[in-house]
Design a protein around this motif. Structure first.
Motif, PDB file in Angstrom:
ATOM      1  N   PRO A   1      43.990  42.344  28.256  1.00 41.03           N
ATOM      2  CA  PRO A   1      42.564  42.361  27.924  1.00 41.03           C
ATOM      3  C   PRO A   1      42.124  41.141  27.117  1.00 41.03           C
ATOM      4  CG  PRO A   1      43.697  43.663  26.291  1.00 41.03           C
ATOM      5  CD  PRO A   1      44.748  43.121  27.257  1.00 41.03           C
ATOM      6  N   TYR A   2      43.021  40.199  26.849  1.00 38.87           N
ATOM      7  CA  TYR A   2      42.728  39.104  25.919  1.00 38.87           C
ATOM      8  C   TYR A   2      41.636  38.152  26.407  1.00 38.87           C
ATOM      9  CZ  TYR A   2      47.197  40.885  24.412  1.00 38.87           C
ATOM     10  OH  TYR A   2      48.207  41.720  24.033  1.00 38.87           O
ATOM     11  N   ASP A   3      41.615  37.849  27.681  1.00 39.50           N
ATOM     12  CA  ASP A   3      40.676  36.860  28.213  1.00 39.50           C
ATOM     13  C   ASP A   3      39.446  37.471  28.870  1.00 39.50           C
ATOM     14  OD1 ASP A   3      42.389  34.836  27.434  1.00 39.50           O
ATOM     15  OD2 ASP A   3      43.419  34.767  29.354  1.00 39.50           O
ATOM     16  N   ARG A   4      39.357  38.793  28.924  1.00 39.10           N
ATOM     17  CA  ARG A   4      38.261  39.446  29.631  1.00 39.10           C
ATOM     18  C   ARG A   4      36.999  39.469  28.764  1.00 39.10           C
ATOM     19  NH1 ARG A   4      36.559  39.805  34.515  1.00 39.10           N
ATOM     20  NH2 ARG A   4      37.356  41.625  35.526  1.00 39.10           N
ATOM     21  N   LEU A   5      35.887  38.995  29.316  1.00 39.85           N
ATOM     22  CA  LEU A   5      34.585  39.071  28.649  1.00 39.85           C
ATOM     23  C   LEU A   5      33.776  40.197  29.284  1.00 39.85           C
ATOM     24  CD1 LEU A   5      33.690  35.263  28.574  1.00 39.85           C
ATOM     25  CD2 LEU A   5      34.612  36.650  26.713  1.00 39.85           C
ATOM     26  N   ARG A   6      33.169  41.039  28.467  1.00 42.10           N
ATOM     27  CA  ARG A   6      32.371  42.160  28.980  1.00 42.10           C
ATOM     28  C   ARG A   6      31.042  41.679  29.547  1.00 42.10           C
ATOM     29  NH1 ARG A   6      32.208  45.871  23.812  1.00 42.10           N
ATOM     30  NH2 ARG A   6      31.828  43.836  22.972  1.00 42.10           N
ATOM     31  N   ASP A   7      30.436  42.518  30.375  1.00 38.65           N
ATOM     32  CA  ASP A   7      29.085  42.204  30.851  1.00 38.65           C
ATOM     33  C   ASP A   7      28.104  42.362  29.699  1.00 38.65           C
ATOM     34  OD1 ASP A   7      29.433  44.993  30.798  1.00 38.65           O
ATOM     35  OD2 ASP A   7      27.906  45.292  32.313  1.00 38.65           O
ATOM     36  N   TRP A   8      26.953  41.696  29.797  1.00 41.59           N
ATOM     37  CA  TRP A   8      25.979  41.753  28.715  1.00 41.59           C
ATOM     38  C   TRP A   8      24.565  41.643  29.257  1.00 41.59           C
ATOM     39  CZ3 TRP A   8      23.067  37.294  27.759  1.00 41.59           C
ATOM     40  CH2 TRP A   8      23.543  36.128  28.336  1.00 41.59           C
TER      41      TRP A   8
ATOM     42  N   ASP B   1      45.558  31.690  41.820  1.00 41.58           N
ATOM     43  CA  ASP B   1      44.709  32.804  42.246  1.00 41.58           C
ATOM     44  C   ASP B   1      43.743  33.270  41.161  1.00 41.58           C
ATOM     45  OD1 ASP B   1      45.839  32.831  44.741  1.00 41.58           O
ATOM     46  OD2 ASP B   1      47.396  34.262  44.190  1.00 41.58           O
ATOM     47  N   ASN B   2      43.776  32.658  40.011  1.00 42.42           N
ATOM     48  CA  ASN B   2      42.912  33.079  38.901  1.00 42.42           C
ATOM     49  C   ASN B   2      41.473  32.629  39.120  1.00 42.42           C
ATOM     50  OD1 ASN B   2      45.212  34.064  37.797  1.00 42.42           O
ATOM     51  ND2 ASN B   2      45.234  32.713  36.030  1.00 42.42           N
ATOM     52  N   GLU B   3      40.568  33.380  38.483  1.00 41.93           N
ATOM     53  CA  GLU B   3      39.143  33.041  38.555  1.00 41.93           C
ATOM     54  C   GLU B   3      38.794  31.996  37.499  1.00 41.93           C
ATOM     55  OE1 GLU B   3      36.502  36.380  38.623  1.00 41.93           O
ATOM     56  OE2 GLU B   3      38.026  37.634  39.534  1.00 41.93           O
ATOM     57  N   LEU B   4      37.726  31.263  37.749  1.00 41.07           N
ATOM     58  CA  LEU B   4      37.264  30.263  36.792  1.00 41.07           C
ATOM     59  C   LEU B   4      36.716  30.944  35.542  1.00 41.07           C
ATOM     60  CD1 LEU B   4      35.366  27.839  39.157  1.00 41.07           C
ATOM     61  CD2 LEU B   4      37.519  27.405  37.997  1.00 41.07           C
ATOM     62  N   PRO B   5      36.901  30.341  34.363  1.00 44.60           N
ATOM     63  CA  PRO B   5      36.351  30.937  33.146  1.00 44.60           C
ATOM     64  C   PRO B   5      34.827  30.846  33.111  1.00 44.60           C
ATOM     65  CG  PRO B   5      37.436  28.856  32.650  1.00 44.60           C
ATOM     66  CD  PRO B   5      37.699  29.150  34.090  1.00 44.60           C
ATOM     67  N   ASN B   6      34.207  31.845  32.475  1.00 38.80           N
ATOM     68  CA  ASN B   6      32.746  31.916  32.305  1.00 38.80           C
ATOM     69  C   ASN B   6      31.990  31.810  33.623  1.00 38.80           C
ATOM     70  OD1 ASN B   6      32.831  32.129  29.425  1.00 38.80           O
ATOM     71  ND2 ASN B   6      33.393  29.975  29.395  1.00 38.80           N
ATOM     72  N   SER B   7      32.553  32.385  34.673  1.00 39.47           N
ATOM     73  CA  SER B   7      31.914  32.386  35.998  1.00 39.47           C
ATOM     74  C   SER B   7      31.875  33.811  36.537  1.00 39.47           C
ATOM     75  CB  SER B   7      32.695  31.493  36.966  1.00 39.47           C
ATOM     76  OG  SER B   7      32.736  30.182  36.509  1.00 39.47           O
TER      77      SER B   7
ATOM     78  N   ALA C   1      37.393  34.436  29.827  1.00 42.30           N
ATOM     79  CA  ALA C   1      37.182  33.432  28.785  1.00 42.30           C
ATOM     80  C   ALA C   1      38.047  32.193  29.016  1.00 42.30           C
ATOM     81  CB  ALA C   1      37.480  34.019  27.415  1.00 42.30           C
ATOM     82  N   ARG C   2      39.227  32.376  29.604  1.00 41.33           N
ATOM     83  CA  ARG C   2      40.149  31.247  29.833  1.00 41.33           C
ATOM     84  C   ARG C   2      40.698  31.297  31.256  1.00 41.33           C
ATOM     85  NH1 ARG C   2      44.733  31.505  25.485  1.00 41.33           N
ATOM     86  NH2 ARG C   2      45.031  33.526  26.478  1.00 41.33           N
ATOM     87  N   VAL C   3      41.349  30.239  31.666  1.00 44.50           N
ATOM     88  CA  VAL C   3      41.889  30.148  33.030  1.00 44.50           C
ATOM     89  C   VAL C   3      43.097  31.054  33.245  1.00 44.50           C
ATOM     90  CG1 VAL C   3      41.059  27.822  33.443  1.00 44.50           C
ATOM     91  CG2 VAL C   3      43.317  28.148  32.434  1.00 44.50           C
ATOM     92  N   TYR C   4      43.690  31.575  32.183  1.00 43.51           N
ATOM     93  CA  TYR C   4      44.898  32.394  32.318  1.00 43.51           C
ATOM     94  C   TYR C   4      44.612  33.793  32.839  1.00 43.51           C
ATOM     95  CZ  TYR C   4      46.390  28.551  29.410  1.00 43.51           C
ATOM     96  OH  TYR C   4      46.625  27.301  28.922  1.00 43.51           O
TER      97      TYR C   4
END
Length: 90
Positions: free
Chosen positions: A51-58, A3-9, A44-47
Motif C-alpha cells: 500500500p506504500y505507493d498507492r494514492l487514493r481517489d479524491w 508492467d508498472n503504471e506511470l506515477p500520478n497518472s 505515487a512512484r514507479v515501483y
C-alpha cells in the motif's frame, strides 16, 4: 518495472462545471457558478508497491457568486466592466 503504471497518472479524471447568469436592472448581472473535480486512484512512484505507493481517489468542489456592472463611459460606445465577486471553497 516494465508492467508498472506511470506515477500520478490515474485512469480517470472528471471535471464538471455549471454557470447561470441572472440579468438584473440597469446593466447589472448576477452569476452563480459551481465546479467539481474527481480523480481516480493512482500511484505515487514507479515501483507500484501496495500500500506504500498507492494514492487514493479524491474530490474537490468550488462555488462562486459574481455581480457584474456594465456602465457606458463615453458616447463612442466604450464600456467599463467592473466586477465584484465572492468565492467559497468546499
Amino acid at each position: 518495472m516494465s508492467d508498472n503504471e506511470l506515477p500520478n497518472s490515474p485512469h480517470w479524471a472528471v471535471n464538471l462545471g455549471a454557470e447561470y447568469t441572472i440579468p438584473l436592472s440597469d446593466g447589472w448581472g448576477a452569476t452563480v457558478r459551481g465546479d467539481g473535480y474527481w480523480q481516480g486512484k493512482s500511484w505515487a512512484r514507479v515501483y507500484n508497491l501496495t500500500p506504500y505507493d498507492r494514492l487514493r481517489d479524491w474530490t474537490k468542489g468550488w462555488k462562486a457568486f459574481t455581480i457584474k456592472i456594465c456602465t457606458s463611459v463615453s458616447t463612442r460606445g466604450f464600456r467599463d466592466f467592473s466586477e465584484y465577486s465572492t468565492r467559497a471553497r468546499s
